[in-house]
Design a protein around this motif. Structure first.
Motif, mmCIF file in Angstrom:
data_model
loop_
_atom_site.group_PDB
_atom_site.id
_atom_site.type_symbol
_atom_site.label_atom_id
_atom_site.label_comp_id
_atom_site.label_asym_id
_atom_site.label_seq_id
_atom_site.Cartn_x
_atom_site.Cartn_y
_atom_site.Cartn_z
ATOM 1 N N ALA A 37 152.007 25.230 -6.316
ATOM 2 C CA ALA A 37 150.670 25.155 -5.727
ATOM 3 C C ALA A 37 150.493 23.841 -4.991
ATOM 4 O O ALA A 37 151.035 22.814 -5.393
ATOM 5 N N SER A 38 149.720 23.889 -3.923
ATOM 6 C CA SER A 38 149.423 22.683 -3.156
ATOM 7 C C SER A 38 148.081 22.849 -2.453
ATOM 8 O O SER A 38 147.527 23.952 -2.414
ATOM 9 N N GLY A 39 147.585 21.737 -1.911
ATOM 10 C CA GLY A 39 146.372 21.803 -1.102
ATOM 11 C C GLY A 39 145.126 21.243 -1.748
ATOM 12 O O GLY A 39 144.070 21.183 -1.109
ATOM 13 N N ASP A 71 132.949 23.214 -9.273
ATOM 14 C CA ASP A 71 134.246 23.794 -8.916
ATOM 15 C C ASP A 71 135.400 22.827 -9.203
ATOM 16 O O ASP A 71 136.570 23.197 -9.051
ATOM 17 N N THR A 72 135.076 21.618 -9.605
ATOM 18 C CA THR A 72 136.107 20.638 -9.924
ATOM 19 C C THR A 72 136.961 21.123 -11.088
ATOM 20 O O THR A 72 136.438 21.476 -12.147
ATOM 21 N N ALA A 73 138.267 21.171 -10.870
ATOM 22 C CA ALA A 73 139.191 21.683 -11.878
ATOM 23 C C ALA A 73 140.614 21.549 -11.354
ATOM 24 O O ALA A 73 140.831 21.259 -10.168
ATOM 25 N N VAL A 74 141.555 21.777 -12.250
ATOM 26 C CA VAL A 74 142.938 21.982 -11.822
ATOM 27 C C VAL A 74 143.091 23.471 -11.525
ATOM 28 O O VAL A 74 142.734 24.312 -12.356
ATOM 29 N N TYR A 75 143.595 23.771 -10.346
ATOM 30 C CA TYR A 75 143.776 25.154 -9.913
ATOM 31 C C TYR A 75 145.253 25.519 -10.031
ATOM 32 O O TYR A 75 146.121 24.794 -9.545
ATOM 33 N N GLN A 109 152.438 24.607 -11.099
ATOM 34 C CA GLN A 109 152.156 23.377 -11.827
ATOM 35 C C GLN A 109 150.699 22.947 -11.737
ATOM 36 O O GLN A 109 150.292 22.070 -12.482
ATOM 37 N N GLY A 110 149.911 23.535 -10.863
ATOM 38 C CA GLY A 110 148.508 23.168 -10.746
ATOM 39 C C GLY A 110 148.277 22.136 -9.662
ATOM 40 O O GLY A 110 149.122 21.272 -9.412
ATOM 41 N N THR A 111 147.113 22.239 -9.036
ATOM 42 C CA THR A 111 146.707 21.266 -8.032
ATOM 43 C C THR A 111 145.234 20.931 -8.285
ATOM 44 O O THR A 111 144.416 21.815 -8.537
ATOM 45 N N LEU A 112 144.920 19.638 -8.278
ATOM 46 C CA LEU A 112 143.590 19.182 -8.663
ATOM 47 C C LEU A 112 142.625 19.270 -7.485
ATOM 48 O O LEU A 112 142.906 18.748 -6.396
ATOM 49 N N VAL A 113 141.506 19.904 -7.725
ATOM 50 C CA VAL A 113 140.406 19.951 -6.763
ATOM 51 C C VAL A 113 139.236 19.176 -7.357
ATOM 52 O O VAL A 113 138.787 19.479 -8.460
ATOM 53 N N THR A 114 138.780 18.163 -6.631
ATOM 54 C CA THR A 114 137.644 17.375 -7.067
ATOM 55 C C THR A 114 136.548 17.475 -6.015
ATOM 56 O O THR A 114 136.796 17.165 -4.841
ATOM 57 N N VAL A 115 135.368 17.915 -6.444
ATOM 58 C CA VAL A 115 134.242 18.057 -5.523
ATOM 59 C C VAL A 115 133.198 17.017 -5.900
ATOM 60 O O VAL A 115 132.665 17.035 -7.009
ATOM 61 N N SER A 116 132.924 16.116 -5.000
ATOM 62 C CA SER A 116 131.956 15.060 -5.263
ATOM 63 C C SER A 116 130.561 15.481 -4.799
ATOM 64 O O SER A 116 130.405 16.204 -3.820
#
Length: 122
Positions: free
Chosen positions: A5-7, A88-92, A114-121
């Motif tokens: 996973a990426s992005g 929506d902040t989580a590891v995807y 392996q997961g990709t981290l999405v952080t929404v501020s």
């Protein structure tokens, strides 16, 4: 099948991201693919899934805010997310299984990226 996973990244509330999941190995087209996410202290939950024929299923929390797609020729799955919220902040994670339909429970998925981290501020 191996998944990567990426992005992921940091985005402001209201913004958009596109996640990608690249698969290696045989017969990608025969797998049901899905995106899950896991926030700290929370259980892993289905975000969206797509069958080999393109049938999709979305979590209620993400309906209208994301689109899952796949390109079997490129062995890649995508998740376009928009109108992102801090919650929506989580590891995807991307995942795959061979049961011919999108299943909500993570325990049915055999293969995981392996997961990709999405952080929404906010």
């Amino acid at each position: 099948v191996q998944l990567q996973a990426s992005g992921g990244g940091l985005v402001q509330a209201g913004g958009s991201l596109r996640l990608s999941c690249a698969a290696s190995g045989r017969t990608f087209g025969g797998y049901v693919m899905a995106w899950f996410r896991q926030a700290p202290g929370e259980q892993r939950e289905l975000v969206a899934g797509i069958t080999s024929s393109g049938t999709t299923k979305y979590a209620d929390s993400m309906k209208g805010r994301c689109t899952i797609s796949r390109d079997n020729a490129k062995n890649t799955m995508y998740l376009h997310m928009n109108s992102l919220k801090p919650e929506d902040t989580a590891v995807y994670y991307c995942a795959a299984q061979r049961m011919n339909r999108v299943l909500v429970s993570s325990r049915f998925y055999e293969y995981w990226g392996q997961g990709t981290l999405v952080t929404v501020s906010s």
